[in-house]
Scaffold this motif. Structure first.
Motif, PDB file in Angstrom:
ATOM      1  N   ARG A  53       0.688  -1.115  -0.013  1.00 33.07           N
ATOM      2  CA  ARG A  53      -0.127  -0.178   0.110  1.00 33.07           C
ATOM      3  C   ARG A  53       0.925   1.354  -0.038  1.00 33.07           C
ATOM      4  NH1 ARG A  53      -3.824   2.358   5.109  1.00 33.07           N
ATOM      5  NH2 ARG A  53      -3.628   4.603   4.165  1.00 33.07           N
ATOM      6  N   GLU A  54       0.575   2.261  -1.059  1.00 32.79           N
ATOM      7  CA  GLU A  54       1.294   3.319  -0.994  1.00 32.79           C
ATOM      8  C   GLU A  54       0.338   4.488  -1.158  1.00 32.79           C
ATOM      9  OE1 GLU A  54       4.568   3.733  -0.693  1.00 32.79           O
ATOM     10  OE2 GLU A  54       5.106   1.453  -0.663  1.00 32.79           O
ATOM     11  N   ALA A  55      -0.774   4.494  -0.286  1.00 31.33           N
ATOM     12  CA  ALA A  55      -1.872   5.430  -0.631  1.00 31.33           C
ATOM     13  C   ALA A  55      -2.044   6.165   0.971  1.00 31.33           C
ATOM     14  CB  ALA A  55      -2.833   4.738  -1.124  1.00 31.33           C
ATOM     15  N   SER A  56      -2.003   7.195   0.928  1.00 31.34           N
ATOM     16  CA  SER A  56      -2.379   8.190   2.171  1.00 31.34           C
ATOM     17  C   SER A  56      -3.298   9.371   1.887  1.00 31.34           C
ATOM     18  CB  SER A  56      -1.141   8.743   2.579  1.00 31.34           C
ATOM     19  OG  SER A  56      -0.118   7.614   3.216  1.00 31.34           O
ATOM     20  N   ILE A  57      -4.354   9.498   2.715  1.00 30.60           N
ATOM     21  CA  ILE A  57      -5.155  10.728   2.669  1.00 30.60           C
ATOM     22  C   ILE A  57      -4.395  12.005   2.294  1.00 30.60           C
ATOM     23  CG2 ILE A  57      -6.931  12.253   3.677  1.00 30.60           C
ATOM     24  CD1 ILE A  57      -7.718   9.475   5.148  1.00 30.60           C
ATOM     25  N   GLY A  58      -4.835  12.848   1.213  1.00 34.85           N
ATOM     26  CA  GLY A  58      -4.109  13.947   0.795  1.00 34.85           C
ATOM     27  C   GLY A  58      -3.184  13.685  -0.065  1.00 34.85           C
ATOM     28  N   GLN A  59      -2.568  12.700  -0.463  1.00 35.21           N
ATOM     29  CA  GLN A  59      -1.507  12.523  -1.193  1.00 35.21           C
ATOM     30  C   GLN A  59      -2.008  12.938  -2.545  1.00 35.21           C
ATOM     31  OE1 GLN A  59       0.037   8.185  -0.799  1.00 35.21           O
ATOM     32  NE2 GLN A  59       1.196   8.461  -2.915  1.00 35.21           N
ATOM     33  N   LYS A  60      -0.868  13.313  -3.550  1.00 40.96           N
ATOM     34  CA  LYS A  60      -1.025  13.733  -4.798  1.00 40.96           C
ATOM     35  C   LYS A  60      -0.390  12.458  -5.629  1.00 40.96           C
ATOM     36  CE  LYS A  60      -2.668  17.812  -3.939  1.00 40.96           C
ATOM     37  NZ  LYS A  60      -4.055  18.236  -4.299  1.00 40.96           N
ATOM     38  N   VAL A  61      -1.121  11.782  -6.619  1.00 37.23           N
ATOM     39  CA  VAL A  61      -0.768  10.766  -7.232  1.00 37.23           C
ATOM     40  C   VAL A  61      -0.995  11.193  -8.820  1.00 37.23           C
ATOM     41  CG1 VAL A  61      -1.312   9.168  -5.375  1.00 37.23           C
ATOM     42  CG2 VAL A  61      -3.030   9.850  -7.273  1.00 37.23           C
ATOM     43  N   ASP A  62      -0.326  10.244  -9.510  1.00 35.88           N
ATOM     44  CA  ASP A  62      -0.345  10.363 -10.995  1.00 35.88           C
ATOM     45  C   ASP A  62      -0.435   9.054 -11.734  1.00 35.88           C
ATOM     46  OD1 ASP A  62       2.261   9.432 -11.026  1.00 35.88           O
ATOM     47  OD2 ASP A  62       3.012  11.639 -11.190  1.00 35.88           O
ATOM     48  N   ARG A  63      -0.084   9.053 -13.047  1.00 38.43           N
ATOM     49  CA  ARG A  63      -0.262   7.724 -13.587  1.00 38.43           C
ATOM     50  C   ARG A  63       1.040   6.780 -13.028  1.00 38.43           C
ATOM     51  NH1 ARG A  63      -2.042  11.789 -17.226  1.00 38.43           N
ATOM     52  NH2 ARG A  63      -4.067  11.069 -18.255  1.00 38.43           N
ATOM     53  N   ALA A  64       1.978   7.344 -12.841  1.00 41.14           N
ATOM     54  CA  ALA A  64       3.087   6.463 -12.311  1.00 41.14           C
ATOM     55  C   ALA A  64       3.080   5.898 -10.882  1.00 41.14           C
ATOM     56  CB  ALA A  64       4.473   7.254 -12.635  1.00 41.14           C
ATOM     57  N   SER A  65       2.017   6.477 -10.298  1.00 41.55           N
ATOM     58  CA  SER A  65       1.926   5.988  -8.821  1.00 41.55           C
ATOM     59  C   SER A  65       1.205   4.683  -8.818  1.00 41.55           C
ATOM     60  CB  SER A  65       0.871   7.008  -7.985  1.00 41.55           C
ATOM     61  OG  SER A  65       1.622   8.352  -8.137  1.00 41.55           O
ATOM     62  N   ASN A  66       1.952   3.693  -7.709  1.00 39.91           N
ATOM     63  CA  ASN A  66       1.272   2.535  -7.503  1.00 39.91           C
ATOM     64  C   ASN A  66       0.756   2.429  -6.024  1.00 39.91           C
ATOM     65  OD1 ASN A  66       2.357   1.147 -10.034  1.00 39.91           O
ATOM     66  ND2 ASN A  66       4.277   0.662  -9.108  1.00 39.91           N
ATOM     67  N   LEU A  67      -0.556   2.488  -6.027  1.00 38.11           N
ATOM     68  CA  LEU A  67      -1.200   2.596  -4.772  1.00 38.11           C
ATOM     69  C   LEU A  67      -1.302   1.239  -4.047  1.00 38.11           C
ATOM     70  CD1 LEU A  67      -3.912   5.093  -5.795  1.00 38.11           C
ATOM     71  CD2 LEU A  67      -1.675   5.588  -5.264  1.00 38.11           C
ATOM     72  N   PHE A  68      -1.605   0.151  -4.728  1.00 39.17           N
ATOM     73  CA  PHE A  68      -1.839  -0.934  -4.184  1.00 39.17           C
ATOM     74  C   PHE A  68      -1.125  -2.024  -4.867  1.00 39.17           C
ATOM     75  CE2 PHE A  68      -5.357   1.359  -2.224  1.00 39.17           C
ATOM     76  CZ  PHE A  68      -5.301   1.156  -0.915  1.00 39.17           C
ATOM     77  N   GLU A  69      -1.021  -3.261  -4.163  1.00 39.41           N
ATOM     78  CA  GLU A  69      -0.342  -4.608  -5.148  1.00 39.41           C
ATOM     79  C   GLU A  69      -1.211  -5.753  -4.366  1.00 39.41           C
ATOM     80  OE1 GLU A  69       3.562  -5.312  -5.357  1.00 39.41           O
ATOM     81  OE2 GLU A  69       4.107  -3.649  -6.603  1.00 39.41           O
ATOM     82  N   ILE A  70      -1.908  -6.283  -5.384  1.00 42.91           N
ATOM     83  CA  ILE A  70      -2.866  -7.515  -4.794  1.00 42.91           C
ATOM     84  C   ILE A  70      -2.298  -8.842  -5.338  1.00 42.91           C
ATOM     85  CG2 ILE A  70      -5.234  -8.704  -4.708  1.00 42.91           C
ATOM     86  CD1 ILE A  70      -6.160  -5.569  -4.915  1.00 42.91           C
ATOM     87  N   ILE A  71      -2.151  -9.723  -4.632  1.00 41.84           N
ATOM     88  CA  ILE A  71      -1.728 -11.091  -4.897  1.00 41.84           C
ATOM     89  C   ILE A  71      -2.626 -12.145  -4.677  1.00 41.84           C
ATOM     90  CG2 ILE A  71       0.068 -12.940  -5.061  1.00 41.84           C
ATOM     91  CD1 ILE A  71       2.176 -10.696  -4.667  1.00 41.84           C
ATOM     92  N   ASP A  72      -2.958 -13.016  -5.564  1.00 42.59           N
ATOM     93  CA  ASP A  72      -3.862 -14.103  -5.206  1.00 42.59           C
ATOM     94  C   ASP A  72      -2.862 -15.300  -5.257  1.00 42.59           C
ATOM     95  OD1 ASP A  72      -5.643 -16.270  -4.814  1.00 42.59           O
ATOM     96  OD2 ASP A  72      -6.658 -16.031  -6.698  1.00 42.59           O
ATOM     97  N   SER A  73      -2.278 -15.411  -3.936  1.00 43.81           N
ATOM     98  CA  SER A  73      -1.379 -16.622  -3.553  1.00 43.81           C
ATOM     99  C   SER A  73      -1.887 -18.110  -3.441  1.00 43.81           C
ATOM    100  CB  SER A  73      -0.584 -16.070  -2.443  1.00 43.81           C
ATOM    101  OG  SER A  73      -1.489 -16.077  -1.202  1.00 43.81           O
ATOM    102  N   ARG A  74      -3.062 -18.311  -3.715  1.00 40.73           N
ATOM    103  CA  ARG A  74      -3.389 -19.866  -3.545  1.00 40.73           C
ATOM    104  C   ARG A  74      -3.002 -20.656  -4.269  1.00 40.73           C
ATOM    105  NH1 ARG A  74     -10.000 -18.440  -4.027  1.00 40.73           N
ATOM    106  NH2 ARG A  74      -9.150 -17.125  -5.443  1.00 40.73           N
ATOM    107  N   ARG A  75      -2.674 -19.886  -5.703  1.00 39.89           N
ATOM    108  CA  ARG A  75      -1.856 -20.796  -6.613  1.00 39.89           C
ATOM    109  C   ARG A  75      -0.588 -20.150  -6.980  1.00 39.89           C
ATOM    110  NH1 ARG A  75      -3.882 -25.544  -8.354  1.00 39.89           N
ATOM    111  NH2 ARG A  75      -6.219 -25.975  -8.012  1.00 39.89           N
TER     112      ARG A  75
END
Length: 434
Positions: A253-275
């Motif tokens: 998670r790279e997201a905080s309230i008030g943060q300025k973001v753009d197209r290069a910002s990775n806010l979250f990463e999600i992994i389905d690690s069941r496989r």
């Protein structure tokens, strides 16, 4: 003359008779003397034998029937480690019997776990924006479609206004089309005028569709476009909501309230690690024994007592020139979520099986001075035995030499036994290979 001869004959006969009698008496005396000597010798022999038997009975104790003494298969008992029962319980000492069993043939190679690209997602905004609120945190389990973050973007506001204007224009054109169609049917307007009305309606539809697609490309949903409140959060004006594209665990998670973001910002990463995917390199000499669909069994440092299973679904088509290896990829089940991308593993590719193999648990095998040793239960304690191992299976190792079927070996507490033997000065090379 005749009388003289008769007298001489009588005298000779008498002489012969007396000689025979004397010879008989002398022979009888000799026989009696010989018999006496034989009797004395027999008595002496009897006494001698009696004395020898008596002496033997004094020197050799009387033997009693005893049960046969059991001899352990390991003859090297001079370095027995004696331990007390309380100490054995304290270290949790456990033993198991060595048995003959079927065992799988495997190729062991190092491997690395990676995320399945189809089950990995990076959530980024497609516009410049600022974060208004964050709904999920790192480590949270999310389902596909769950709301993650709420953004505010002027660009989204402009596009949404364009969409609303296009929708209003289309409504007007639709109404105008109905009116013009009626006039055309009454021959009040010409065909050209009616065709212009149809064209205007089509252009309005195209403009609305274009505005709609631009909003969808930024992450606005169909429900939000038609004004449906999603998860009790209204999306209007410049508001932009980002949702989970897959089910899984938030690993970044790279997201905080008030943060300025753009197209290069990775806010979250999600992994389905069941496989997860497992990458490993197979040496060229083993390539002919590798097949699609073969089972792999892996172990990782974090869980040394657990075995995770998977199947090969890809075999590389090119040879790495520097290592002379070929890449394989297997999909590994991870329903409990213990495995993590980036973990290194010991990978066993199952290529066959072997029947009637003398095997010992892997936990019983220790390494010392480039030797493999086990601790065997013997009369009076435990002794160290050097073993040679063969193929390695899930939990068992083939014993080529050093143990016998039925031996009792230590599977837990053997590290403590090893330390105790070093402290007490037991020869570290005690034991022998059979």
């Amino acid at each position: 003359m005749q009388l003289k001869n008769i007298i001489m004959l009588i005298i000779l006969s008498c002489y012969l008779a007396v000689g025979c009698s004397t010879s008989h008496d002398h022979s009888h005396d000799n026989h009696e003397h010989s018999s006496a000597l034989d009797h004395q010798q027999a008595v002496a022999d009897h006494d001698h034998n009696f004395n020898e038997q008596a002496l033997s009975s004094k020197q050799t104790p009387e033997r009693t029937e005893k049960s046969p003494v059991e001899v352990h298969s390991h003859s090297h008992f001079e370095d027995v480690i004696n331990i007390e029962e309380e100490w054995a319980q304290l270290i949790g000492l456990k033993t198991v019997e060595v048995k003959t069993m079927p065992i799988e043939l495997t190729i062991t190679v190092p491997g690395k776990l990676i995320a399945n690209p189809d089950k990995f997602a990076i959530i980024s905004p497609f516009v410049n924006a600022s974060i208004n609120c964050v709904f999920k945190n790192i480590g949270d389990q999310v389902q596909q479609g769950e709301l993650l973050v709420c953004l505010s973007s002027p660009e989204v506001g402009i596009l949404r206004a364009e969409y609303e204007r296009s929708r209003a224009e289309l409504e007007i054109e639709n109404q105008n089309h109905v009116r013009q169609q009626k006039l055309h049917q009454e021959n009040i307007i010409s065909d050209r005028q009616f065709q212009d009305t149809i064209l205007s309606q089509k252009l309005a539809e195209v403009n609305l569709s274009y505005a709609r697609k631009k909003l969808l490309a930024l992450g606005v949903t169909e429900q939000e476009l038609i004004g449906v409140t999603h998860q009790h959060v209204e999306a209007t004006g410049s508001t932009l909501h980002l949702y989970a594209p897959i089910s899984g665990v938030i690993t970044r998670r790279e997201a905080s309230i008030g943060q300025k973001v753009d197209r290069a910002s990775n806010l979250f990463e999600i992994i389905d690690s069941r496989r997860l995917w497992l990458e490993a390199d197979i040496f060229e000499k083993d390539l002919t024994r590798i097949r699609i669909g073969q089972e792999v069994k892996i172990s990782v440092t974090a869980y040394p007592d657990l075995i995770f299973k998977g199947k090969i679904f890809h075999i590389g088509s090119t040879l790495k020139p520097d290592t002379k290896t070929i890449n394989i990829i297997a999909e590994v089940q991870n329903l409990a979520g213990k495995l993590l991308p980036g973990m290194f593993s010991t990978t066993q590719v199952v290529i066959g099986s072997k029947q009637k193999v003398l095997a010992a648990p892997r936990s019983a095998i220790l390494e010392e001075d480039n030797l493999k040793i086990v601790f065997v239960k013997v009369p009076g304690g435990y002794c160290r035995e050097i073993v040679k191992t063969g193929i390695v299976a899930d939990e068992f190792v083939e014993i080529v030499s050093g143990l016998h079927d039925g031996d009792i070996i230590v599977t837990q507490g053997n590290y403590q036994l090893k330390s105790k033997s070093q402290i007490t000065g037991v020869d570290p090379h005690a034991g022998h290979v059979h």
